[in-house]
Scaffold this motif. Sequence first.
Motif, PDB file in Angstrom:
ATOM      1  N   THR A  92      33.038-104.273   8.855  1.00 44.49           N
ATOM      2  CA  THR A  92      32.933-105.292   9.893  1.00 44.49           C
ATOM      3  C   THR A  92      31.471-105.672  10.053  1.00 44.49           C
ATOM      4  O   THR A  92      30.760-105.047  10.842  1.00 44.49           O
ATOM      5  CB  THR A  92      33.508-104.775  11.229  1.00 44.49           C
ATOM      6  OG1 THR A  92      32.863-103.536  11.553  1.00 44.49           O
ATOM      7  CG2 THR A  92      35.002-104.545  11.133  1.00 44.49           C
ATOM      8  N   TYR A 142      37.373-101.124   4.308  1.00 47.16           N
ATOM      9  CA  TYR A 142      37.053-102.321   5.085  1.00 47.16           C
ATOM     10  C   TYR A 142      35.666-102.186   5.677  1.00 47.16           C
ATOM     11  O   TYR A 142      35.123-101.080   5.788  1.00 47.16           O
ATOM     12  CB  TYR A 142      38.085-102.555   6.194  1.00 47.16           C
ATOM     13  CG  TYR A 142      37.898-101.696   7.420  1.00 47.16           C
ATOM     14  CD1 TYR A 142      37.128-102.125   8.499  1.00 47.16           C
ATOM     15  CD2 TYR A 142      38.489-100.432   7.502  1.00 47.16           C
ATOM     16  CE1 TYR A 142      36.962-101.325   9.618  1.00 47.16           C
ATOM     17  CE2 TYR A 142      38.316 -99.628   8.620  1.00 47.16           C
ATOM     18  CZ  TYR A 142      37.546-100.081   9.677  1.00 47.16           C
ATOM     19  OH  TYR A 142      37.362 -99.288  10.789  1.00 47.16           O
ATOM     20  N   TRP A 181      36.207-109.261   9.477  1.00 46.62           N
ATOM     21  CA  TRP A 181      36.780-108.081   8.841  1.00 46.62           C
ATOM     22  C   TRP A 181      36.875-108.343   7.337  1.00 46.62           C
ATOM     23  O   TRP A 181      37.625-109.219   6.908  1.00 46.62           O
ATOM     24  CB  TRP A 181      38.167-107.780   9.406  1.00 46.62           C
ATOM     25  CG  TRP A 181      38.154-107.501  10.881  1.00 46.62           C
ATOM     26  CD1 TRP A 181      38.040-108.404  11.888  1.00 46.62           C
ATOM     27  CD2 TRP A 181      38.246-106.217  11.496  1.00 46.62           C
ATOM     28  NE1 TRP A 181      38.051-107.781  13.114  1.00 46.62           N
ATOM     29  CE2 TRP A 181      38.181-106.427  12.902  1.00 46.62           C
ATOM     30  CE3 TRP A 181      38.382-104.914  11.018  1.00 46.62           C
ATOM     31  CZ2 TRP A 181      38.243-105.381  13.819  1.00 46.62           C
ATOM     32  CZ3 TRP A 181      38.447-103.869  11.924  1.00 46.62           C
ATOM     33  CH2 TRP A 181      38.372-104.105  13.311  1.00 46.62           C
TER      34      TRP A 181
END
Length: 518
Positions: free
Chosen positions: A98, A96, A104
């Motif tokens: 950000t 992931y 996200w």
Amino acid sequence: MKKILFSLVALTFLLLAACSSDSNGNNEQGSNGNEEGGESAADQELIYATTSDAPGLSPIDTNDSVSSNVVDQVFETLFVRNSDTGEIEPRLAESYETPDDTTWVIELKEGIEFHDGTPFNAEAVKYTFETLIDPERAAPRASLLAPVESVEVEDEYTVVINTKEPYGAMLAALSHSNSAIVSPEADQNGDINQEPVGTGPYKFVEWSKGDQIVLEKNEDYWRGEPGLDKVTFKVVPSVSTAISMMETGEVHFIDGVTSEHKSRIEGNDSFELITKDGTPVYNLGFNYEHEPMNDVEFRKAVSHALNRDSYVETLDGLGVRSNSIVGPQVFGYDESNEDLGYEYDPEKAKEIVEENGFDSETYHMLVPNRDAYINMGEIVQAQLSEVGINVEMEMMEWGTFLDVATEGEFDLTFLSWSNVTGDGSELLYPNLHSDNIGSSNRARYANDEFDQLVEASRDTTDQEARKEFLVEANQLAVEDAIWIPMHHGVIAAAVHESVKGLELESTGRWELYQVTRE
């Protein structure tokens, strides 16, 4: 841009999986043959005993530990919490990033299918999360993703979650059982609360209500074939009955072991008692919409009336005494909060009761018919009686109790929270924030100052700032006697000597993927 990749973790996991496939009975000879040293298919069944049937089997539509025990074998989440380190690690997610505080971007693992053959992809994640927060679905844990503004599909294996404000507990929320990803086709065309369809190591077979739930191994599971061929969740009348069934080999695993049965388990060489300091918290709670439960003087009287040291001693090491609602194993705990609250002082309790006329009525205390709660109920009822507070105890079957407690049909009751995320925000927000009155806030508590502190703990990704807000919110909660912490849980389970590889998480969760029987 903050980017976190999990290639090393994934490589390590694949190596471990490759090793275990040769040693856990998953090879053809070990699972299905009768060669010397191998196990027959019949031997690779595990029977787990529970004193309560599951209210449902959908991660979207349930919010209780009994249901979650099944859900965790059938469904999977994007992330999981490492019980040893407390770190959040990938499961269905690959990585992931950000790019900013409210975005996200999650890359998903590829080539995974649900049990019904439909593909796991970004569309499935989008469907699951949008359904979870859809007001018409009225999911009991919609609060997990309350800050989410939108879920977008960037490509087949990339999903983008946009939040209304920074959400520091996002990864913790995505590791929760109730954030598990469901098959869109199964949910749209069937009832996953009765016939669940996930990506997990075990597939649903049948549910005989009040009797048993049967799962079978998912031979095409993406992490490799699980060690057990069949898992049965058997409903039994009591823990004592379950132990008797373990003694005869009819049951292989029970959890929620209480002090009443500890010596019996420890005295049998065929059993092993597994314990671990845990995140669950058990509280005496009040209905704030009823008089005089909404009077802080009444709550103080009850607090002073309870000898919680004496109560915890009855747990024989299977509970931790604490004045703090946020427990020692939970993010947001601070030892300074142990100095707060109202200590045992029956004379002070009597004085408050007499001054306010709290002895003029009989109060309704709702108790689920499970051993731990019955023990709490009987002790609390007796101790309150000694200071002039009269309570009438009503016991109910687990599923019925959850419904009645949610509807607020009680004066006092026992509330518990497993805290699967291990995060204080996901303890205080669902249980005591006014947003969740009528769902997970069974106490129906509303306090603007408390709400603002809890919101602040969620609206920042600065973990140190989050902890400060949680410590302050917890302090307010303890001083206001919102809940009276009876104890923080020590996870305890008994397994038959034939069961190998079972590990308990501090949250009370367990997975059966790596478990075998010898």
